[in-house]
Design an enzyme around this catalytic site. Sequence first.
Site, PDB file in Angstrom:
ATOM      1  N   ILE A 117       0.836  -1.205   0.000  1.00  0.00           N
ATOM      2  CA  ILE A 117       0.000   0.000   0.000  1.00  0.00           C
ATOM      3  C   ILE A 117       0.871   1.256   0.000  1.00  0.00           C
ATOM      4  O   ILE A 117       0.888   2.017  -0.954  1.00  0.00           O
ATOM      5  CB  ILE A 117      -0.962   0.003   1.213  1.00  0.00           C
ATOM      6  CG1 ILE A 117      -1.906  -1.202   1.137  1.00  0.00           C
ATOM      7  CG2 ILE A 117      -1.752   1.300   1.280  1.00  0.00           C
ATOM      8  CD1 ILE A 117      -2.703  -1.458   2.394  1.00  0.00           C
ATOM      9  N   CYS A 118       1.621   1.463   1.063  1.00  0.00           N
ATOM     10  CA  CYS A 118       2.341   2.726   1.267  1.00  0.00           C
ATOM     11  C   CYS A 118       3.565   2.886   0.365  1.00  0.00           C
ATOM     12  O   CYS A 118       4.058   3.996   0.196  1.00  0.00           O
ATOM     13  CB  CYS A 118       2.744   2.861   2.734  1.00  0.00           C
ATOM     14  SG  CYS A 118       1.329   2.750   3.846  1.00  0.00           S
TER      15      CYS A 118
END
Length: 191
Positions: A117-118
């Site tokens: 995600i990040c």
Amino acid sequence: MHKNVYTPDNAAMLLIDHQVGTMSWTHSHDINLVKANAIKLAKIGAAAGIPILLTTSMEDQVQGPLISELEEILPEAFANRIRRPGIVNAMHHQEFNDAVKALGRKKLIVAGITTEICVLFPVLQMLDEGYEVQVAADTSASRTKYGDDLALRRMEKAGAVIMTTDQLISEFAIDWRTPLGSKLAIINNYN
């Protein structure tokens, strides 16, 4: 020298969300090894004198603060970290995007929590914006190994280079006998 080589003179480092709470959510890799590699990556950046940008997401919530070692190794970058209010893709946060541009480097070394995600979404955008990106896979982790593998494959397919912290040390060192090579050998315990 090969034109694609990353050097302290042409690269910058982005460490994304190496936060105490966020790291506790990951199960794809030994989190102690991931943390040790994050510390090693910060030390490499500091020793090489390359620009380093730190960012966090909602550090006053369950994600928590950055690991304390980053403040010790990179006090200025820590003090100037970009605190995102919860925007998933760090590059969508204008302050972070502007800070990346202000580094003045087109070659970016990226690591973070979580990979899926990040790291994934900002890296895809960085590539779209014309940056060259190397992702330190062993300094990143995800909830599952499956999610981590798929994120790395997606980034690589989009044009990112997937590498390890030790590969970066060797790429920067070039020659272990140089002053920088000697510093990096100590960081990597090659002495």
